[in-house]
Each structure stands twice: as C-alpha cells, then as structure tokens.
Scaffold this active site. Structure first.
Site, PDB file in Angstrom:
ATOM      1  CE1 TYR A   1      -6.554   3.557  11.466  1.00 36.85           C
ATOM      2  CE2 TYR A   1      -8.099   5.304  10.882  1.00 36.85           C
ATOM      3  CZ  TYR A   1      -6.922   4.609  10.648  1.00 36.85           C
ATOM      4  OH  TYR A   1      -6.104   4.976   9.615  1.00 36.85           O
TER       5      TYR A   1
ATOM      6  N   GLY B   1       0.789  -1.217   0.000  1.00 35.90           N
ATOM      7  CA  GLY B   1       0.000   0.000   0.000  1.00 35.90           C
ATOM      8  C   GLY B   1       0.823   1.270   0.000  1.00 35.90           C
ATOM      9  CB  ILE B   2       0.348   4.426   1.920  1.00 38.18           C
ATOM     10  CG1 ILE B   2      -1.078   4.688   1.409  1.00 38.18           C
ATOM     11  CG2 ILE B   2       1.083   5.749   2.095  1.00 38.18           C
ATOM     12  CD1 ILE B   2      -1.954   5.409   2.409  1.00 38.18           C
ATOM     13  N   GLY B   3       2.793   2.387   2.296  1.00 39.27           N
ATOM     14  CA  GLY B   3       4.156   2.143   2.753  1.00 39.27           C
ATOM     15  C   GLY B   3       5.063   1.672   1.635  1.00 39.27           C
TER      16      GLY B   3
ATOM     17  CB  SER C   1      -6.334   8.766  10.108  1.00 41.31           C
ATOM     18  OG  SER C   1      -7.551   8.394   9.483  1.00 41.31           O
TER      19      SER C   1
END
Length: 306
Positions: A177, A26-28, A151
């Site tokens: 979260y 993903g983003i990582g 987030s």
C-alpha cells in the site's frame, strides 16, 4: 498560504468539469459534494454503478440543482479505464479537475485483471493510465489540474516500485500500500515537471488526507487485528469531510503553483487544516521518478502525448 482553510473557501466553480474517482463514498464523496455545491459539473467515476447513483441522489437531496453524473470505472482493469476515457470524451469537451482519489488499502492479497499486485495496480497504475488517456482534454482546458492522492503510509519509504508490478513478489499488505501511494506522489511531481518543461499551464499536485474516520484499512478483512486497527483509526482520525480538505485545496486554491504536496498541518499529519509540506521535495529522487514513468507506460500501454 491561508490558515484554517475549509471548503467554505472554495470559489465559484461554474463551467468547470471535474472527475472524482471513487466519488461515491468516504473522502471521494465529500470531495464530489463540495465541488457540486460550488457549481462544478462533477462525474463520479465508480466501479459499482448502483452505489454511484445512490451517491448522486444523496448529493442532490442537499443540493437539488447539482450537475452530477456517474460513469463506470474499474481501475483494476485497464480495458475499463480505456472505456471510461472514451465515454467521457464522447460526453464532455473539457476537463478542469481530475481527482485521482479511489483506492484500496490492505485488502487480502490478490492481483488485478491485468496481473498486477492489486494495490499498486488500482491505486497507481490505473490512475496513471486514466490521466494519460485524458491528457489531451486536460491540456486544452484552461487552468486545469490533476490531483493525486498519497498517504501517510508512504512517508519515509524508499521506492521499490519495480518489485510490485507482478504477482510473484512477496510483500506485506502495508508495504505494498505504501509503495502504491508513494508512486502516486512521485507521479504527481514528475507530471508537473513534464508539463512545466513544455510550457503547459495545467498543474499537477499531490496531497494526502491524513487519517479519516472512514479509512479503508483492511477493508474486506475480518481479522481481529484489522478490526482493532480500524477502530483505533476512527478514534484518532478526522471526519471524511475534513480529510477531503487537502484534496479540495489542491484542486481549487488560487495560490497553487503546481508540484506541491498538500496535507493536514496537525501533529504527525494525522489531522488539521491543509498546508504545503516539504516532505515530497525532500524524499523525491529524479531518476527514480523518470524510471517509474517509463515503466508505467510500458506496463499500461498508455503513452502520454504532451
């Protein structure tokens, strides 16, 4: 601040060593790829070593000379965090970029190995401990940065950090979260204050990626609600590469001073180019941040030595 910033604006990172937690997907992964493409030495800090090696192979397929490594890190196990830090220090002598990216989003309710609510424990406490254990290398490395990923789910929340440290407190997965990510944002701001007050030139920056088409919402949940939400997020979100731009901007942009909150500049922060946001400054409460720091040191057993 530059408009329309993309990874093409990243300069030469030769000689810089970067850790990207969750750098295998993903983003990582997109963050790791962009750093490697610009000649940084990149360490993928991952829980699943097989997936980590697959990510390295994928990076090297497009960038054969990339200097990329894999080290095991389970942020839900503080002993694993300590082992990672010790191994990293044995193999590397500097740390220019620590990208605190990895996380879980709204999994079925569970606790970490150390007994913390999983999202708060993995998303925040694990990264807090990791940063503290690597702080000596960060401080001694010129122009080093710590980037903490927040987030949209944390926006407009009131901090309730103390309630999420144990398994007895009942809360919705979304609220847990959001609180975990708000803690990451507060941590970034507080770390910058502590660095600056000691005349240390290392920088701490918070950011959020907006909504990515690979978003982790409800990963592991097969409920109809979770599946429908994942589908809708993919429709309105942006690619993982574009979602990584706020992280990459925070990590590499020369105009960064430290203490900023970077996110997409589009409507509601869902997508767009990286921009500095005022939300964290408006939301920040100094004594809450200081109390969170003290609590986190107590819970993790990691004391920051500046």
């Amino acid at each position: 601040m530059p408009r329309g910033w993309t990874k093409r604006d990243i300069g030469d990172l030769t000689g810089k060593v970067a850790i990207v937690t969750g750098g295998n997907s993903g983003i990582g992964f997109e963050t790791s790829l962009a750093l490697a493409e610009n000649f940084a030495t990149v360490i993928l800090a991952v829980r699943n070593m097989n997936k980590g090696h697959e990510a390295v192979d994928k990076i090297k397929k497009g960038c054969p000379n990339a200097d990329v490594h894999v080290l095991k890190l389970d942020l839900g196990d503080l002993e694993s965090v300590k082992e990672f830090a010790a191994e990293f220090k044995m193999r590397f002598r500097s740390l220019s970029l620590l990208i605190n990216n990895a996380g879980v989003m709204m999994p079925p309710r569970k606790e970490t190995k150390d007994g913390f609510e999983a999202q708060f424990g993995i998303n925040f406490l694990g990264h807090f401990a990791l940063t503290g254990l690597l702080l000596d290398l960060i401080i001694k490395t010129p122009d080093s940065r710590v980037v903490s990923v927040g987030s949209l789910a944390a926006h407009n929340l009131k901090p309730e950090f103390g309630k999420f440290t144990g398994k007895k407190y009942k809360s919705t997965e979304l609220k847990s979260y959001g609180q975990s990510k708000l803690a990451c944002m507060y941590f970034a701001k507080e770390l910058q204050y502590r660095l600056r007050s000691r005349n240390i030139d290392s920088k701490s920056i918070a950011c959020h990626p907006g909504i990515a088409q690979t978003y982790l919402f409800g990963k592991g949940s097969r409920s109809l609600k979770a599946r429908l939400t994942r589908a809708s997020l993919k429709m309105i979100g942006q690619s993982a590469e574009a979602a990584a731009y706020p992280i990459l901007y925070a990590a590499t942009e020369h105009s960064i001073r430290g203490g900023e909150y970077i996110g997409p500049d589009g409507r509601k922060g869902i997508k767009g180019f990286p921009a500095e946001l005022e939300l964290l400054n408006e939301q920040f409460v100094e004594n809450v941040s200081s109390n969170l720091w003290t609590l986190s040191e107590e819970l993790t057993g990691v004391t920051f030595k500046f």
